[in-house]
Design a protein around this motif. Structure first.
Motif, PDB file in Angstrom:
ATOM      1  N   GLU A   1      12.100  -2.191  -7.947  1.00  0.00           N
ATOM      2  CA  GLU A   1      11.777  -2.843  -6.281  1.00  0.00           C
ATOM      3  C   GLU A   1      10.517  -2.405  -5.959  1.00  0.00           C
ATOM      4  O   GLU A   1       9.978  -1.112  -5.951  1.00  0.00           O
ATOM      5  N   THR A   2       9.591  -3.461  -6.071  1.00  0.00           N
ATOM      6  CA  THR A   2       8.132  -3.271  -5.361  1.00  0.00           C
ATOM      7  C   THR A   2       8.328  -2.985  -3.761  1.00  0.00           C
ATOM      8  O   THR A   2       8.858  -3.875  -3.348  1.00  0.00           O
ATOM      9  N   ALA A   3       7.282  -2.618  -3.242  1.00  0.00           N
ATOM     10  CA  ALA A   3       6.968  -2.680  -1.775  1.00  0.00           C
ATOM     11  C   ALA A   3       5.774  -3.444  -1.531  1.00  0.00           C
ATOM     12  O   ALA A   3       4.797  -3.421  -2.257  1.00  0.00           O
ATOM     13  N   ASN A   4       5.693  -4.198  -0.550  1.00  0.00           N
ATOM     14  CA  ASN A   4       4.903  -5.122  -0.155  1.00  0.00           C
ATOM     15  C   ASN A   4       3.652  -4.274   0.816  1.00  0.00           C
ATOM     16  O   ASN A   4       4.144  -4.042   1.928  1.00  0.00           O
ATOM     17  N   VAL A   5       2.546  -3.854   0.381  1.00  0.00           N
ATOM     18  CA  VAL A   5       1.729  -2.931   0.948  1.00  0.00           C
ATOM     19  C   VAL A   5       0.441  -3.873   1.099  1.00  0.00           C
ATOM     20  O   VAL A   5      -0.439  -4.225   0.209  1.00  0.00           O
ATOM     21  N   ASP A   6      -0.029  -3.956   2.403  1.00  0.00           N
ATOM     22  CA  ASP A   6      -1.145  -4.846   2.835  1.00  0.00           C
ATOM     23  C   ASP A   6      -2.073  -3.876   3.077  1.00  0.00           C
ATOM     24  O   ASP A   6      -2.176  -3.190   4.169  1.00  0.00           O
ATOM     25  N   ARG A   7      -3.253  -3.834   2.119  1.00  0.00           N
ATOM     26  CA  ARG A   7      -4.404  -3.127   2.502  1.00  0.00           C
ATOM     27  C   ARG A   7      -5.412  -3.945   3.347  1.00  0.00           C
ATOM     28  O   ARG A   7      -5.959  -5.161   2.796  1.00  0.00           O
ATOM     29  N   ARG A   8      -5.970  -3.475   4.365  1.00  0.00           N
ATOM     30  CA  ARG A   8      -7.013  -4.214   5.168  1.00  0.00           C
ATOM     31  C   ARG A   8      -8.239  -3.319   5.790  1.00  0.00           C
ATOM     32  O   ARG A   8      -7.951  -2.375   6.209  1.00  0.00           O
ATOM     33  N   ASP A   9      -9.168  -4.107   5.744  1.00  0.00           N
ATOM     34  CA  ASP A   9     -10.600  -3.171   6.056  1.00  0.00           C
ATOM     35  C   ASP A   9     -10.479  -3.560   7.651  1.00  0.00           C
ATOM     36  O   ASP A   9     -10.454  -4.789   8.255  1.00  0.00           O
ATOM     37  N   MET A  10     -10.560  -2.258   8.387  1.00  0.00           N
ATOM     38  CA  MET A  10     -10.313  -2.345   9.931  1.00  0.00           C
ATOM     39  C   MET A  10     -11.344  -1.592  10.011  1.00  0.00           C
ATOM     40  O   MET A  10     -11.925  -0.473   9.826  1.00  0.00           O
TER      41      MET A  10
ATOM     42  N   MET B   1      10.973  -7.858  -6.591  1.00  0.00           N
ATOM     43  CA  MET B   1      11.606  -7.187  -7.707  1.00  0.00           C
ATOM     44  C   MET B   1      10.678  -7.449  -9.208  1.00  0.00           C
ATOM     45  O   MET B   1      10.218  -8.475  -9.475  1.00  0.00           O
ATOM     46  N   ALA B   2      10.352  -6.367  -9.763  1.00  0.00           N
ATOM     47  CA  ALA B   2       9.692  -6.351 -11.216  1.00  0.00           C
ATOM     48  C   ALA B   2      10.195  -5.877 -11.938  1.00  0.00           C
ATOM     49  O   ALA B   2      11.281  -4.796 -11.764  1.00  0.00           O
TER      50      ALA B   2
ATOM     51  N   LEU C   1       5.790   1.157  -5.202  1.00  0.00           N
ATOM     52  CA  LEU C   1       7.387   0.877  -5.496  1.00  0.00           C
ATOM     53  C   LEU C   1       8.268   1.699  -4.425  1.00  0.00           C
ATOM     54  O   LEU C   1       7.877   2.580  -3.661  1.00  0.00           O
ATOM     55  N   ASN C   2       9.416   1.016  -4.194  1.00  0.00           N
ATOM     56  CA  ASN C   2      10.220   1.492  -3.068  1.00  0.00           C
ATOM     57  C   ASN C   2      11.405   2.081  -4.187  1.00  0.00           C
ATOM     58  O   ASN C   2      12.279   1.584  -4.516  1.00  0.00           O
ATOM     59  N   LEU C   3      11.453   3.259  -4.105  1.00  0.00           N
ATOM     60  CA  LEU C   3      12.504   4.183  -4.924  1.00  0.00           C
ATOM     61  C   LEU C   3      13.206   4.990  -3.996  1.00  0.00           C
ATOM     62  O   LEU C   3      12.783   5.945  -3.424  1.00  0.00           O
ATOM     63  N   GLU C   4      14.470   4.838  -3.950  1.00  0.00           N
ATOM     64  CA  GLU C   4      15.416   5.470  -3.111  1.00  0.00           C
ATOM     65  C   GLU C   4      15.090   5.646  -1.523  1.00  0.00           C
ATOM     66  O   GLU C   4      15.087   6.795  -0.870  1.00  0.00           O
ATOM     67  N   GLY C   5      14.622   4.400  -0.939  1.00  0.00           N
ATOM     68  CA  GLY C   5      14.004   4.394   0.222  1.00  0.00           C
ATOM     69  C   GLY C   5      12.691   5.096   0.521  1.00  0.00           C
ATOM     70  O   GLY C   5      12.346   5.016   1.618  1.00  0.00           O
TER      71      GLY C   5
END
Length: 186
Positions: free
Chosen positions: A61-70, A1-2, A13-17
């Protein structure tokens, strides 16, 4: 949360799902009334852009997004990518990949965004170098346009190139809109 005061560009952000990425934000303190934060949000899955205003200081509500070089390996009904740090492989659907597949070659490195282990989107660099596999010979003559012709890239995607471009020529292509950016000499 922020809080809304902590919003920054690129934050998800996670807004309304649904997941929304902050494209632009502006803190506004009018002379009369409470302060607020005006944002421009892009839906991570659909790409739809929306404007939303938050009151200053409210919790979001913030979402945890993982950005990876693949590294892209192959297409086997889905596009298989490998994380070069732990050699873990994930499969990305054609719908999630979208137009990125037009410029994606095997063994190419791309940025894959993951949320709770699920791929959200794939990003390529702003431009890539691809080879022209087929194009008609360019004929100089009467024309009313700038003189372009269709050319097929090694990925199978077709773009417009200048008349002087021949088969087996490497060209730089903009991955955002598919524009020809120039010839690449080796």
């Amino acid at each position: 949360m922020a809080t809304s005061n902590d919003l920054k560009n690129g934050m998800v952000l996670n807004l309304e799902g649904q997941l929304w990425a902050v494209i632009d934000f502006q803190h506004v303190k009018p002379g009369k009334g409470p302060a607020f934060v005006r944002t421009k949000l892009r839906n991570v899955l659909t790409g739809k852009v929306n404007d939303k205003t938050f009151n200053a200081g409210i919790k979001v509500e913030t979402a945890n997004v993982d950005r990876r070089d693949m590294q892209y390996l192959y297409n086997d009904g889905g596009y298989v990518f490998m994380d070069n740090t732990n050699y873990e492989q994930i499969t990305v659907s054609a719908e999630t990949l979208g137009d990125v597949s037009n410029y994606l070659l095997e063994n190419q490195v791309a940025t894959v965004a993951l949320h709770e282990g699920n791929p959200l989107y794939v990003e390529l660099p702003p431009s890539v170098i691809l080879e022209i596999t087929y194009t008609e010979p360019g004929l100089q003559g009467d024309r009313s346009t700038g003189g372009t012709k269709p050319a097929t890239l090694e990925t199978g995607h077709q773009i417009q190139v200048p008349l002087f471009i021949d088969n087996n020529t490497k060209v730089k292509v903009d991955t955002r809109n598919g524009d020809y950016l120039g010839r690449v000499s080796e």
